[in-house]
Design a protein around this motif. Structure first.
Motif, PDB file in Angstrom:
ATOM      1  N   LEU A  73     -22.689  16.929 -57.289  1.00  0.00           N
ATOM      2  CA  LEU A  73     -22.467  18.066 -58.378  1.00  0.00           C
ATOM      3  C   LEU A  73     -21.880  18.115 -59.688  1.00  0.00           C
ATOM      4  O   LEU A  73     -22.399  16.623 -60.101  1.00  0.00           O
ATOM      5  N   ALA A  74     -22.854  18.539 -60.159  1.00  0.00           N
ATOM      6  CA  ALA A  74     -22.441  19.027 -62.549  1.00  0.00           C
ATOM      7  C   ALA A  74     -21.843  19.895 -61.850  1.00  0.00           C
ATOM      8  O   ALA A  74     -21.038  20.823 -60.784  1.00  0.00           O
ATOM      9  N   GLU A  75     -21.265  20.089 -63.463  1.00  0.00           N
ATOM     10  CA  GLU A  75     -20.605  21.302 -63.705  1.00  0.00           C
ATOM     11  C   GLU A  75     -21.064  22.943 -63.041  1.00  0.00           C
ATOM     12  O   GLU A  75     -19.272  23.107 -62.288  1.00  0.00           O
ATOM     13  N   ASN A  76     -21.597  23.765 -62.914  1.00  0.00           N
ATOM     14  CA  ASN A  76     -21.644  24.600 -62.193  1.00  0.00           C
ATOM     15  C   ASN A  76     -23.002  24.519 -61.016  1.00  0.00           C
ATOM     16  O   ASN A  76     -23.825  25.285 -60.652  1.00  0.00           O
ATOM     17  N   ARG A  77     -23.479  23.291 -60.692  1.00  0.00           N
ATOM     18  CA  ARG A  77     -24.942  22.978 -59.674  1.00  0.00           C
ATOM     19  C   ARG A  77     -24.193  21.991 -58.408  1.00  0.00           C
ATOM     20  O   ARG A  77     -23.436  21.277 -58.771  1.00  0.00           O
ATOM     21  N   ARG A  78     -24.402  22.278 -57.467  1.00  0.00           N
ATOM     22  CA  ARG A  78     -24.435  21.666 -56.578  1.00  0.00           C
ATOM     23  C   ARG A  78     -25.569  20.951 -55.678  1.00  0.00           C
ATOM     24  O   ARG A  78     -26.595  21.914 -55.627  1.00  0.00           O
ATOM     25  N   GLN A 102     -27.637  24.907 -56.169  1.00  0.00           N
ATOM     26  CA  GLN A 102     -27.003  25.391 -56.196  1.00  0.00           C
ATOM     27  C   GLN A 102     -26.417  26.207 -57.069  1.00  0.00           C
ATOM     28  O   GLN A 102     -26.106  25.021 -57.802  1.00  0.00           O
ATOM     29  N   GLN A 103     -26.317  26.928 -57.903  1.00  0.00           N
ATOM     30  CA  GLN A 103     -25.950  27.655 -59.147  1.00  0.00           C
ATOM     31  C   GLN A 103     -25.026  28.465 -58.738  1.00  0.00           C
ATOM     32  O   GLN A 103     -24.923  28.700 -58.047  1.00  0.00           O
ATOM     33  N   ARG A 104     -23.438  27.806 -59.253  1.00  0.00           N
ATOM     34  CA  ARG A 104     -22.493  28.787 -59.143  1.00  0.00           C
ATOM     35  C   ARG A 104     -21.806  29.046 -60.195  1.00  0.00           C
ATOM     36  O   ARG A 104     -21.807  28.684 -61.229  1.00  0.00           O
ATOM     37  N   GLN A 105     -20.915  30.094 -59.860  1.00  0.00           N
ATOM     38  CA  GLN A 105     -19.988  30.816 -61.357  1.00  0.00           C
ATOM     39  C   GLN A 105     -18.652  30.494 -60.958  1.00  0.00           C
ATOM     40  O   GLN A 105     -18.573  30.572 -59.391  1.00  0.00           O
ATOM     41  N   ARG A 106     -17.900  29.978 -60.616  1.00  0.00           N
ATOM     42  CA  ARG A 106     -16.277  29.701 -60.477  1.00  0.00           C
ATOM     43  C   ARG A 106     -16.916  29.241 -58.930  1.00  0.00           C
ATOM     44  O   ARG A 106     -17.446  27.582 -58.335  1.00  0.00           O
TER      45      ARG A 106
END
Length: 124
Positions: A73-78, A102-106
């Motif tokens: 896990l990273a801030e906006n990525r898993r 995966q890049q994530r927003q919330r």
């Protein structure tokens, strides 16, 4: 933020492991998600990505195993490493590892890319 990401990762993995992978699109993907497998062309949007996943799952004749091997896990990525074992209508039985980035927003995915080899299982 990290606690929410850990909880979201655990939630989506449980949904997938219970055989409801297609349901993840309604919960975890943005309308403008971009998906890609290896170096294939990007698929743009939730609708086209869902159609592609529906086609994939409709051709599986037996789904024998899926296991989460590791999660980073990273801030906006898993990054999730999976082991999968299944058989499809037009392919031989397959056992392989897959990595999803995966890049994530919330809690929603904005971009997802899969990396995997071409390992084919042949029982002896």
């Amino acid at each position: 933020m990290r606690k929410q990401l850990v909880e979201s990762v655990a939630e989506i993995n449980v949904v997938i492991l219970t055989g409801k992978a297609l349901e993840t699109f309604q919960i975890f993907y943005t309308p403008n998600v971009v998906m890609q497998e290896i170096d294939n062309e990007n698929i743009f949007g939730k609708g086209d990505s869902l159609l592609r996943q529906q086609e994939f799952f409709s051709n599986i004749t037996s789904f024998n195993e899926a296991e989460v091997k590791s999660v980073s896990l990273a801030e906006n990525r898993r990054v999730v490493k999976w082991f999968q074992h299944y058989k499809r209508k037009k392919w031989e039985e397959r056992k392989f590892h897959q990595v999803g980035v995966q890049q994530r927003q919330r809690r929603e995915m904005t971009h997802e890319k899969f990396y995997y080899g071409s390992s084919v299982y042949s029982p002896k």
